[in-house]
Enzyme design. Structure first.
Site, PDB file in Angstrom:
ATOM      1  N   LYS A 170       0.830  -1.221   0.000  1.00 46.77           N
ATOM      2  CA  LYS A 170       0.000   0.000   0.000  1.00 46.77           C
ATOM      3  C   LYS A 170       0.863   1.269   0.000  1.00 46.77           C
ATOM      4  CE  LYS A 170      -2.214  -0.953   3.887  1.00 46.77           C
ATOM      5  NZ  LYS A 170      -1.653  -2.253   4.315  1.00 46.77           N
ATOM      6  N   ARG A 185      -9.701   0.848   8.488  1.00 46.38           N
ATOM      7  CA  ARG A 185      -9.263  -0.502   8.875  1.00 46.38           C
ATOM      8  C   ARG A 185     -10.448  -1.325   9.363  1.00 46.38           C
ATOM      9  NH1 ARG A 185      -3.722   0.522   8.532  1.00 46.38           N
ATOM     10  NH2 ARG A 185      -2.470  -0.812   9.840  1.00 46.38           N
ATOM     11  N   ARG A 234      10.935  -0.910  11.407  1.00 47.22           N
ATOM     12  CA  ARG A 234       9.808  -0.599  12.293  1.00 47.22           C
ATOM     13  C   ARG A 234       9.708  -1.633  13.402  1.00 47.22           C
ATOM     14  NH1 ARG A 234       4.626   0.645   8.574  1.00 47.22           N
ATOM     15  NH2 ARG A 234       3.688  -0.574  10.241  1.00 47.22           N
ATOM     16  N   ARG A 258      -0.460  -8.762  13.406  1.00 42.12           N
ATOM     17  CA  ARG A 258      -1.064  -7.778  12.501  1.00 42.12           C
ATOM     18  C   ARG A 258      -1.845  -8.471  11.380  1.00 42.12           C
ATOM     19  NH1 ARG A 258       3.964  -4.737  10.687  1.00 42.12           N
ATOM     20  NH2 ARG A 258       2.614  -3.351   9.532  1.00 42.12           N
ATOM     21  N   ARG A 288      11.784  -5.056   5.234  1.00 47.76           N
ATOM     22  CA  ARG A 288      11.489  -3.637   4.989  1.00 47.76           C
ATOM     23  C   ARG A 288      12.355  -2.721   5.858  1.00 47.76           C
ATOM     24  NH1 ARG A 288       5.365  -1.555   5.142  1.00 47.76           N
ATOM     25  NH2 ARG A 288       5.373  -2.203   7.321  1.00 47.76           N
TER      26      ARG A 288
END
Ligand code: AMP
Length: 214
Positions: free
Chosen positions: A13, A85, A153, A164, A120
């Protein structure tokens, strides 16, 4: 164009929204980025949000909506990344007269998601997203664009990723259904690399735009 990007964490996203911002001039609004900024600046909202974010849990709707309203100019084109969400948040958009044209659901396999998230890295200064294998910076640990230090992160650690994904699955079915019933939903296969998926996304958006004009 007013677009919502739906998809599991790691579906792409943020990367796709950045591409839409650079190439189509849409403003990229990421509630995750906005919340992380509040956390970094140690505001009252940030302190509260952090308690949920570090554990991979959703931040209470009222806090997210507060931060979104401060940053969303609904007069111009935008791409919403990470919001809504859940159904309650989708209803909040309607209640605030924030209309959207198209809702894109990005579909990706779990194994790909886990590899994307654990690799990431993000620039601490300008927010640019990298991947250790798929999109590495020229110099290890340093942003190509601004020279900022790259970081991982807190919630991209494997045990938090699983939490998640679990939450996404629980909430997303209802949300996808909600937009399908309003004839706003389009699916895009997002298993391939970003440039490929971007091409598919543009095709879908153009087709949808033509339909709306007719
Ligand atoms: P993201 O960058 O979209 O993966 O979001 C990172 C974290 O910020 C999430 O795990 C949540 O804790 C929080 N967050 C971001 N957007 C929302 C939202 N729309 N509702 C609730 N929590 C959110």
């Amino acid at each position: 164009m007013r677009i919502i990007l739906l998809g599991a964490p790691g579906a792409g996203k943020g990367t796709l929204a950045e591409m839409l911002e650079e190439r189509k001039g849409l403003s990229h609004i990421s509630t995750g980025d906005l919340l992380r900024k509040e956390v970094k600046e140690n505001t009252a909202l940030g302190k509260e949000a952090r308690k949920f974010m570090d554990k991979g849990l959703l931040v209470p709707d009222a806090l997210v909506v507060e931060v979104l309203k401060k940053n969303l100019n609904s007069d111009s084109g935008f791409v919403l990344d990470g919001f809504p969400r859940n159904i309650n948040q989708a209803k909040m958009l309607e209640e605030n007269d924030i209309d959207v044209d198209t809702v894109i659901s990005l579909r990706v396999k779990d194994a790909i998601i886990i590899s994307r998230l654990s690799g990431r890295r993000i620039c601490s200064k300008c927010g640019k997203i990298y991947h250790l294998v798929n999109m590495p910076p020229k110099k290890e640990g340093v942003c190509d664009v601004c020279g900022g230090a790259l970081f991982q992160r807190e919630d991209d650690r494997e045990e938090v990723i699983k939490k998640r994904l679990e939450i996404y699955r629980k909430e997303s079915e209802e949300l996808i259904d909600y937009y399908a019933k309003r004839s706003k939903l389009k699916e895009v296969d997002a298993n391939a690399e970003a440039e490929d998926t971007y091409g598919k996304l543009i095709e879908v958006l153009e087709e949808d735009g033509k339909k709306r004009e007719n």
